[in-house]
Enzyme design. Structure first.
Site, PDB file in Angstrom:
ATOM      1  N   TYR A  53      23.813  13.424 -12.157  1.00 21.42           N
ATOM      2  CA  TYR A  53      22.800  14.417 -12.541  1.00 21.42           C
ATOM      3  C   TYR A  53      22.402  14.186 -13.986  1.00 21.42           C
ATOM      4  CZ  TYR A  53      21.516  17.891  -9.122  1.00 21.42           C
ATOM      5  OH  TYR A  53      20.909  18.530  -8.080  1.00 21.42           O
ATOM      6  N   THR A 224       2.113   5.618  -7.683  1.00 20.47           N
ATOM      7  CA  THR A 224       3.383   5.435  -6.991  1.00 20.47           C
ATOM      8  C   THR A 224       3.922   4.083  -7.437  1.00 20.47           C
ATOM      9  OG1 THR A 224       2.239   4.476  -5.102  1.00 20.47           O
ATOM     10  CG2 THR A 224       2.819   6.810  -4.948  1.00 20.47           C
ATOM     11  N   LYS A 227       3.810   0.872  -3.487  1.00 17.45           N
ATOM     12  CA  LYS A 227       2.725   0.301  -2.656  1.00 17.45           C
ATOM     13  C   LYS A 227       2.463  -1.134  -3.122  1.00 17.45           C
ATOM     14  CE  LYS A 227       0.733   4.774  -1.405  1.00 17.45           C
ATOM     15  NZ  LYS A 227       1.065   5.866  -2.358  1.00 17.45           N
ATOM     16  N   ARG A 233      10.479   3.665  -3.584  1.00 19.45           N
ATOM     17  CA  ARG A 233       9.664   4.850  -3.330  1.00 19.45           C
ATOM     18  C   ARG A 233       9.730   5.734  -4.557  1.00 19.45           C
ATOM     19  NH1 ARG A 233       7.660   4.981   2.100  1.00 19.45           N
ATOM     20  NH2 ARG A 233       6.779   6.928   1.404  1.00 19.45           N
TER      21      ARG A 233
HETATM   22  N1  DSN Z   1       0.262   8.380   2.474  1.00 20.94           N
HETATM   23  C1  DSN Z   1      -0.038   7.451   1.435  1.00 20.94           C
HETATM   24  C2  DSN Z   1      -0.974   6.422   1.921  1.00 20.94           C
HETATM   25  O1  DSN Z   1      -0.707   5.963   2.998  1.00 20.94           O
HETATM   26  O2  DSN Z   1      -1.935   6.051   1.287  1.00 20.94           O
HETATM   27  C3  DSN Z   1      -0.526   8.201   0.324  1.00 20.94           C
HETATM   28  O3  DSN Z   1       0.236   9.343   0.199  1.00 20.94           O
END
Ligand code: DSN
Length: 413
Positions: A53, A224, A227, A233
């Protein structure tokens, strides 16, 4: 094969994790928001850091024993600052949604106005959609795209003049074209609004110079990390404005989150190290090239693409004769994993939709080349031209092809 505690203690769960490993290796992942993260990221995320924590920020924590995690979070911040070429980064958001929530909480009062792209044209739920808390605590107003599927900046300007929003959001989940951040800033300045960039989808291209940078145009930017960046994540916020950075830090913790996920922050640091390597530019270039191969292949087969093509890592196919849901399911039966997606002006519901979204980031990480993407475009066309038919023949081909391109060099469950 290594010995796993999970296998010994919980064979049921282990079996399911293994099933997912097999699924990922026998199917082609084309969901534009997904990727295969680095082994180093998975090791960091599976480490003892999950035990700690550390509410607060480095050197200013509400718990003892934070001397090591302070160094880890500072390392992640320093790497992110270098990567995004910016002055302030918060690496604690658990997700892109949490990052967006913190920005709104930092800069808005309840019921203030947010101007963003509508969902069906490629916007995101957390851009003040009515079904999201962000559209219930704040007033959401939206711009769309023109008949060709492109942002009409004149129209955005006109809407902004009428709405007078406190924040304008640019950055999308399913917009295949480049974003003109400079033009958006002119619009924001004309109405005294903050400009917020949400680069969750394009961050991996931005840091490689393969998409224009949101700075210096945006006041604050969310992203994010999983991606096109290929990290764990999670989310982050960055800015060059010290006052905004201070407000965002407070809005994130204690405003909207509690303890940071130190194992994920370590994963972010590991991912940023990869993004900072010279090879990252080649990866981002290849993602764009492969998207173009898909675009050409699908156009040659007579399919309609929203906006006519793509400038980034994704494309959106629009259908008349069948739904996005039917297309997603048929491609799924053939081993090609995509997601149904609304298209501009869609008359079908978000659970049915008139389109699908495809992305090239994950399969580029998996080592596929342009020839492979050309093959995939042909297979997608084959499935969609026989949408109600049996896909078992294509499935066998895709399964064999997938197994020839393993996701990782050794099993990591
Ligand atoms: N759900 C994500 C996407 O697929 O673009 C964004 O939150």
């Amino acid at each position: 094969m290594p010995n796993y505690f999970l296998e010994q203690n919980d064979p049921e769960l282990f079996g399911l994790v293994k099933d997912e490993w097999v699924r990922q290796n026998t199917h082609l992942e084309m969901i534009a928001s997904e990727n295969y993260t680095f082994e180093s990221v998975m090791e960091a995320m599976g480490s003892v850091l999950t035990n700690k924590y550390a509410e607060g920020y480095p050197s200013k924590r509400y718990y003892g024993g934070c001397e090591v995690v302070d160094k880890i979070e500072s390392l992640a911040i320093e790497r992110a600052k270098k990567l995004f070429n910016c002055a302030f980064v918060n690496v604690q958001p658990h997700s892109g949604s949490q990052a967006n929530m913190a920005i709104y909480h930092a800069l808005l009062k309840p019921h203030d106005k947010i101007l963003s792209m509508e969902l069906s044209s490629g916007g995101h739920l957390t851009h003040a959609s009515k079904v999201s808390m962000t559209g219930q605590h704040f007033q959401g107003f939206h711009y769309g795209v023109n008949a060709k599927g492109w942002i009409d900046y004149e129209e955005v300007h006109e809407i902004a003049q009428i709405v007078r929003p406190k924040i304008i959001v640019c950055g999308y989940s399913a917009y295949p074209r480049e974003i003109d951040f400079k033009r958006f800033r002119q619009i924001a300045d004309s109405v005294g609004a903050y400009l917020m960039g949400d680069i969750a989808h394009i961050a991996g291209l931005v840091v490689a110079g393969e998409h224009p940078h949101p700075l210096p145009h945006c006041h604050v930017i969310s992203s994010t990390t999983h991606k096109t960046l290929r990290g764990p994540r999670g989310g982050l916020v960055f800015t060059n404005d010290e006052e905004i950075a201070t407000k965002v830090n407070k809005a994130l913790f204690p405003g909207t989150q509690g303890g940071p996920l130190m194992h994920v922050i370590a994963g972010k640091a590991a991912g940023f190290l990869e993004n900072l390597k010279p090879e990252w530019r080649n990866y981002a270039k290849a993602v764009k090239t492969h998207t173009q191969v898909l675009v050409q292949g699908l156009l040659e087969q007579g399919f309609h693409l929203v906006s006519g093509g793509s400038d980034n890592h994704l494309l959106v196919m629009r259908f008349e004769d069948f739904s996005g849901k039917e297309a997603e399911e048929a491609l799924g039966r053939a081993g090609i994993i995509v997601n149904k997606n609304t298209v501009p002006g869609d008359m079908r519901s978000p659970l049915i939709t008139s389109g699908i979204r495809l992305g090239a980031a994950a399969l580029t990480s998996r080592g596929l080349d342009s020839k492979d993407f050309a093959f995939i475009a042909v297979k997608i066309a084959q499935v969609l031209n026989n949408i109600k038919g049996d896909q078992s023949g294509v499935y066998k081909e895709i399964e064999a092809f997938s197994q020839g391109h393993p996701t990782y060099t050794q099993p990591i469950f």
